[in-house]
Design a protein around this motif. Structure first.
Motif, PDB file in Angstrom:
ATOM      1  N   GLY A 210      21.175 -48.373-121.081  1.00 45.79           N
ATOM      2  CA  GLY A 210      20.509 -47.834-122.247  1.00 45.79           C
ATOM      3  C   GLY A 210      19.794 -46.537-121.955  1.00 45.79           C
ATOM      4  N   THR A 211      18.870 -46.214-122.840  1.00 45.62           N
ATOM      5  CA  THR A 211      18.150 -44.937-122.791  1.00 45.62           C
ATOM      6  C   THR A 211      16.653 -45.203-122.831  1.00 45.62           C
ATOM      7  OG1 THR A 211      19.964 -43.848-123.978  1.00 45.62           O
ATOM      8  CG2 THR A 211      17.849 -42.707-123.920  1.00 45.62           C
ATOM      9  N   LEU A 212      15.934 -44.645-121.868  1.00 46.88           N
ATOM     10  CA  LEU A 212      14.485 -44.780-121.786  1.00 46.88           C
ATOM     11  C   LEU A 212      13.859 -43.412-122.026  1.00 46.88           C
ATOM     12  CD1 LEU A 212      14.308 -46.951-118.529  1.00 46.88           C
ATOM     13  CD2 LEU A 212      14.517 -47.741-120.902  1.00 46.88           C
ATOM     14  N   LEU A 213      13.055 -43.304-123.068  1.00 46.53           N
ATOM     15  CA  LEU A 213      12.411 -42.044-123.430  1.00 46.53           C
ATOM     16  C   LEU A 213      10.898 -42.242-123.354  1.00 46.53           C
ATOM     17  CD1 LEU A 213      14.579 -41.247-126.601  1.00 46.53           C
ATOM     18  CD2 LEU A 213      14.991 -40.498-124.247  1.00 46.53           C
ATOM     19  N   ALA A 233      36.404 -59.736-112.179  1.00 46.98           N
ATOM     20  CA  ALA A 233      35.354 -59.400-113.147  1.00 46.98           C
ATOM     21  C   ALA A 233      35.014 -57.913-113.078  1.00 46.98           C
ATOM     22  CB  ALA A 233      34.111 -60.236-112.890  1.00 46.98           C
ATOM     23  N   THR A 234      34.542 -57.377-114.199  1.00 48.31           N
ATOM     24  CA  THR A 234      34.223 -55.950-114.308  1.00 48.31           C
ATOM     25  C   THR A 234      32.820 -55.776-114.868  1.00 48.31           C
ATOM     26  OG1 THR A 234      36.546 -55.411-114.723  1.00 48.31           O
ATOM     27  CG2 THR A 234      34.910 -53.758-115.342  1.00 48.31           C
ATOM     28  N   SER A 235      32.065 -54.851-114.315  1.00 46.29           N
ATOM     29  CA  SER A 235      30.729 -54.565-114.841  1.00 46.29           C
ATOM     30  C   SER A 235      30.476 -53.069-114.850  1.00 46.29           C
ATOM     31  CB  SER A 235      29.646 -55.270-114.017  1.00 46.29           C
ATOM     32  OG  SER A 235      29.555 -54.714-112.717  1.00 46.29           O
ATOM     33  N   ARG A 236      29.678 -52.644-115.831  1.00 49.86           N
ATOM     34  CA  ARG A 236      29.269 -51.256-115.960  1.00 49.86           C
ATOM     35  C   ARG A 236      27.762 -51.216-116.263  1.00 49.86           C
ATOM     36  NH1 ARG A 236      33.429 -50.934-113.921  1.00 49.86           N
ATOM     37  NH2 ARG A 236      35.344 -49.899-114.603  1.00 49.86           N
ATOM     38  N   GLN A 237      27.054 -50.336-115.556  1.00 43.38           N
ATOM     39  CA  GLN A 237      25.641 -50.115-115.833  1.00 43.38           C
ATOM     40  C   GLN A 237      25.417 -48.618-116.008  1.00 43.38           C
ATOM     41  OE1 GLN A 237      22.772 -52.553-113.459  1.00 43.38           O
ATOM     42  NE2 GLN A 237      24.595 -53.138-112.291  1.00 43.38           N
ATOM     43  N   VAL A 238      24.958 -48.236-117.181  1.00 52.23           N
ATOM     44  CA  VAL A 238      24.718 -46.828-117.496  1.00 52.23           C
ATOM     45  C   VAL A 238      23.301 -46.695-118.046  1.00 52.23           C
ATOM     46  CG1 VAL A 238      25.430 -44.845-118.871  1.00 52.23           C
ATOM     47  CG2 VAL A 238      27.162 -46.415-117.972  1.00 52.23           C
ATOM     48  N   TRP A 239      22.451 -45.995-117.316  1.00 50.70           N
ATOM     49  CA  TRP A 239      21.072 -45.783-117.735  1.00 50.70           C
ATOM     50  C   TRP A 239      20.774 -44.287-117.754  1.00 50.70           C
ATOM     51  CZ3 TRP A 239      17.895 -49.607-119.417  1.00 50.70           C
ATOM     52  CH2 TRP A 239      18.227 -50.925-119.085  1.00 50.70           C
ATOM     53  N   ARG A 240      20.080 -43.861-118.822  1.00 45.47           N
ATOM     54  CA  ARG A 240      19.621 -42.487-118.933  1.00 45.47           C
ATOM     55  C   ARG A 240      18.120 -42.506-119.210  1.00 45.47           C
ATOM     56  NH1 ARG A 240      23.610 -42.239-116.742  1.00 45.47           N
ATOM     57  NH2 ARG A 240      25.558 -41.213-117.320  1.00 45.47           N
ATOM     58  N   SER A 241      17.347 -41.827-118.360  1.00 41.41           N
ATOM     59  CA  SER A 241      15.891 -41.806-118.475  1.00 41.41           C
ATOM     60  C   SER A 241      15.410 -40.377-118.702  1.00 41.41           C
ATOM     61  CB  SER A 241      15.241 -42.365-117.202  1.00 41.41           C
ATOM     62  OG  SER A 241      15.684 -43.678-116.926  1.00 41.41           O
ATOM     63  N   VAL A 242      14.473 -40.226-119.629  1.00 40.62           N
ATOM     64  CA  VAL A 242      13.868 -38.924-119.907  1.00 40.62           C
ATOM     65  C   VAL A 242      12.359 -39.098-119.893  1.00 40.62           C
ATOM     66  CG1 VAL A 242      13.657 -37.010-121.528  1.00 40.62           C
ATOM     67  CG2 VAL A 242      15.835 -38.251-121.345  1.00 40.62           C
ATOM     68  N   PHE A 331      22.278 -35.113-122.956  1.00 38.54           N
ATOM     69  CA  PHE A 331      22.071 -35.874-121.718  1.00 38.54           C
ATOM     70  C   PHE A 331      22.094 -37.378-121.973  1.00 38.54           C
ATOM     71  CE2 PHE A 331      19.036 -38.060-118.932  1.00 38.54           C
ATOM     72  CZ  PHE A 331      19.617 -37.828-117.691  1.00 38.54           C
ATOM     73  N   VAL A 332      21.472 -37.829-123.065  1.00 41.26           N
ATOM     74  CA  VAL A 332      21.395 -39.270-123.327  1.00 41.26           C
ATOM     75  C   VAL A 332      22.586 -39.781-124.127  1.00 41.26           C
ATOM     76  CG1 VAL A 332      18.882 -39.162-123.284  1.00 41.26           C
ATOM     77  CG2 VAL A 332      20.064 -39.018-125.486  1.00 41.26           C
ATOM     78  N   ALA A 333      23.435 -38.869-124.600  1.00 43.52           N
ATOM     79  CA  ALA A 333      24.496 -39.264-125.528  1.00 43.52           C
ATOM     80  C   ALA A 333      25.461 -40.275-124.929  1.00 43.52           C
ATOM     81  CB  ALA A 333      25.269 -38.027-126.002  1.00 43.52           C
ATOM     82  N   ASP A 334      25.818 -40.136-123.643  1.00 43.41           N
ATOM     83  CA  ASP A 334      26.839 -41.012-123.103  1.00 43.41           C
ATOM     84  C   ASP A 334      26.373 -42.454-122.992  1.00 43.41           C
ATOM     85  OD1 ASP A 334      25.082 -40.283-121.146  1.00 43.41           O
ATOM     86  OD2 ASP A 334      26.561 -40.105-119.551  1.00 43.41           O
ATOM     87  N   ALA A 335      25.054 -42.695-122.969  1.00 44.00           N
ATOM     88  CA  ALA A 335      24.554 -44.068-122.989  1.00 44.00           C
ATOM     89  C   ALA A 335      24.590 -44.634-124.402  1.00 44.00           C
ATOM     90  CB  ALA A 335      23.135 -44.123-122.434  1.00 44.00           C
ATOM     91  N   ILE A 336      24.197 -43.834-125.379  1.00 42.03           N
ATOM     92  CA  ILE A 336      24.180 -44.298-126.759  1.00 42.03           C
ATOM     93  C   ILE A 336      25.591 -44.447-127.318  1.00 42.03           C
ATOM     94  CG2 ILE A 336      23.466 -43.685-129.111  1.00 42.03           C
ATOM     95  CD1 ILE A 336      20.984 -42.403-127.905  1.00 42.03           C
ATOM     96  N   GLU A 337      26.472 -43.541-126.942  1.00 44.96           N
ATOM     97  CA  GLU A 337      27.831 -43.578-127.479  1.00 44.96           C
ATOM     98  C   GLU A 337      28.615 -44.813-127.041  1.00 44.96           C
ATOM     99  OE1 GLU A 337      28.986 -41.532-129.776  1.00 44.96           O
ATOM    100  OE2 GLU A 337      27.021 -40.567-129.734  1.00 44.96           O
ATOM    101  N   ARG A 338      28.105 -45.560-126.105  1.00 45.61           N
ATOM    102  CA  ARG A 338      28.789 -46.759-125.641  1.00 45.61           C
ATOM    103  C   ARG A 338      28.615 -47.928-126.613  1.00 45.61           C
ATOM    104  NH1 ARG A 338      29.911 -45.219-120.351  1.00 45.61           N
ATOM    105  NH2 ARG A 338      30.718 -47.248-119.750  1.00 45.61           N
TER     106      ARG A 338
END
Length: 360
Positions: A210-213, A233-242, A331-338
Motif C-alpha cells: 500500500g501507500t503510507l503518506l 505459491a506466489t507473493s508480491r509486496q509493494v509499499w510506497r512511503s512518503v 511515485f505512489v501510483a504503482d501501489a494504488i494501481e494494483r
C-alpha cells in the motif's frame, strides 16, 4: 491500560512505533458525534457503519453477520484487545458475489476494539473496502481463511484527522486461492499495520502492500510477514512511503519460504520518498529461504524528488507546488494501481491526491 502493558521500542518488531498516546486514548470518553456525510463509494452491495466499535447502521447487510467471531491473536499486544465481538463474512461455493462490501469505522475520540472474520469456501469471491475516519484509537483484528480457488480483495482507507489506527491481519490462503490486501494511509492519524499471511495451499497467491503518506509528526509503521508453506505459491509486496516535515514511515516486510515450498515466487518492493530532509523513511526487506528451487527478490530505495524533473516541469510553466504533487503522485501510483476494481482504485487515487494537494 498502563504503559507497562504496551510493547517497548527495545523490541525489534516495535522499535519504530510510538504508542505513547494510547493510554490516554484508552481512558478517554467518546463524543458519539459522526459526520453527516460518510465516505461511501457509489457501488452496489452491503454497507455497514460502525461507530466506536458498535454497529450503528446497516444497509443491505447481505451475508454479513454481527456477533461472536473466531478471530484471536493472543500473541499480539494490540490485536488481543479486540476480543471476540465483531462482524463476519462467510460465503459458500454456491453464493453469488455479494457486490462490493463497504464498512465504515467511525471513531469519536476514545478507544474502540473490534474483530472481523472472513471465510470463503472453495471458489467463492468477495471484495471488501474498509474506511476509517474520525479521531481516537481504532483497534482491529481480522482473521481470513480462503478455501480452494477462493478470491478476496480487501482494501483499506485510513483517513481521519487525529488519533491512532492499529490493524492486525491473520490470513490462511488455500490451494489456488488469491488474496489482495492493499492499504492507504492518507489522514492525520498514526498507524500500526501488522500482517501474517500463510500461503498454505499449492499455487496460492497473496499480494499485500500500500501507500503510507505522513506529515507533521505522524508515524506510520507496517510489519508484514508472508509465509510460503506449499509448492508453487506466489507473493508480491509493494509499499510506497512518503514523509514530509518531521514525519516517519517505516516498513518491515519479510518473506519466509519453508523447506518443502519448492517453486515459490516472492517479490518485495519497498520505496520511500522524502519531501523534507527532516523526515524519516525506514525500509527493512527480508528473505528467509529454506527451499532450493525458488525465485525470490527484494529491493528497497529511499530518495528525494528528482531535481531535473522538477526543473523540466517548471520550464514548461508548471508551478513548483504542482510539479512536486505531480511527481509524488507518479511515485505512489504503482501501489494504488494494483487495486483491481476501478471505482475503488479511483477513490484511493482521489484520497492520495487530496493529501498531496494539502502539501502544496
Amino acid at each position: 491500560m498502563s504503559l507497562l502493558s504496551l510493547p517497548s521500542t527495545r523490541e525489534e518488531a516495535w522499535r519504530w512505533s510510538d504508542l505513547s498516546a494510547l493510554p490516554a486514548l484508552a481512558e478517554a470518553q467518546p463524543s458519539g458525534r459522526v459526520p453527516d456525510t460518510l465516505p461511501w463509494l457509489d457501488c452496489a452491495g452491503p454497507r455497514l457503519l460502525f461507530v466506536d466499535g458498535k454497529l450503528a447502521q446497516a444497509v443491505d447487510q447481505g451475508p454479513i453477520e454481527i456477533g461472536e467471531v473466531e478471530a484471536a491473536a493472543p500473541d499480539h499486544a494490540l490485536a488481543r484487545l479486540a476480543g471476540r465481538s465483531g462482524w463476519r463474512l462467510r460465503l459458500g461455493r454456491d453464493h453469488a458475489p455479494a457486490g462490493l462490501v463497504q464498512i465504515v469505522h467511525a471513531s469519536t475520540g476514545a478507544a474502540d476494539h473490534l474483530a472481523a472474520e472472513i471465510m470463503l469456501d472453495a471458489d467463492a469471491q468477495a471484495s471488501v473496502v474498509e474506511t476509517y475516519i474520525g479521531t481516537g484509537w481504532t483497534n482491529r483484528l481480522a482473521q481470513t481463511r480462503l478455501g480452494k480457488g477462493a478470491r478476496l480483495m480487501l482494501n483499506r482507507r485510513l483517513l481521519g484527522s487525529s488519533g491512532f489506527v492499529s490493524i492486525a491481519d491473520r490470513a490462511d490462503v488455500g490451494e489456488g486461492a488469491s488474496l489482495a490486501l492493499i492499504t492507504l494511509s492518507a489522514g492525520g492519524r498514526d498507524t500500526r499495520l501488522d500482517g501474517e499471511l500463510l500461503l498454505a495451499g499449492d499455487e496460492a497467491f497473496a499480494e499485500a502492500g500500500g501507500t503510507l503518506l505522513a506529515n507533521g509528526t505522524q508515524r506510520h509503521d507496517a510489519n508484514l510477514v508472508i509465509r510460503h508453506d506449499a509448492i508453487g505459491a506466489t507473493s508480491r509486496q509493494v509499499w510506497r512511503s512518503v514523509a514530509d516535515d518531521r514525519a516517519a514511515c517505516s516498513v518491515a516486510a519479510r518473506v519466509e519460504v519453508a523447506r518443502d515450498a519448492q517453486k515459490s515466487d516472492g517479490e518485495q518492493s519497498l520505496k520511500g520518498l522524502l519531501l523534507a530532509r527532516t523526515a524519516t523513511i525506514n525500509a527493512k526487506p527480508e528473505l528467509e529461504i529454506f527451499a532450493d528451487d525458488v525465485k525470490c527478490a527484494h529491493g528497497a530505495t529511499v530518495g528525494e524528488l528528482d531535481r531535473n524533473a522538477l526543473f523540466y516541469l517548471a520550464s514548461r510553466g508548471l508551478p513548483l507546488s504542482e510539479a512536486k504533487a505531480l511527481l509524488t503522485q507518479a511515485f505512489v501510483a504503482d501501489a494504488i494501481e494494483r487495486i483491481g476494481e476501478e471505482q475503488v482504485r479511483d477513490a484511493f487515487r482521489e484520497d492520495a491526491l487530496g493529501w498531496l494537494r494539502g502539501r502544496a
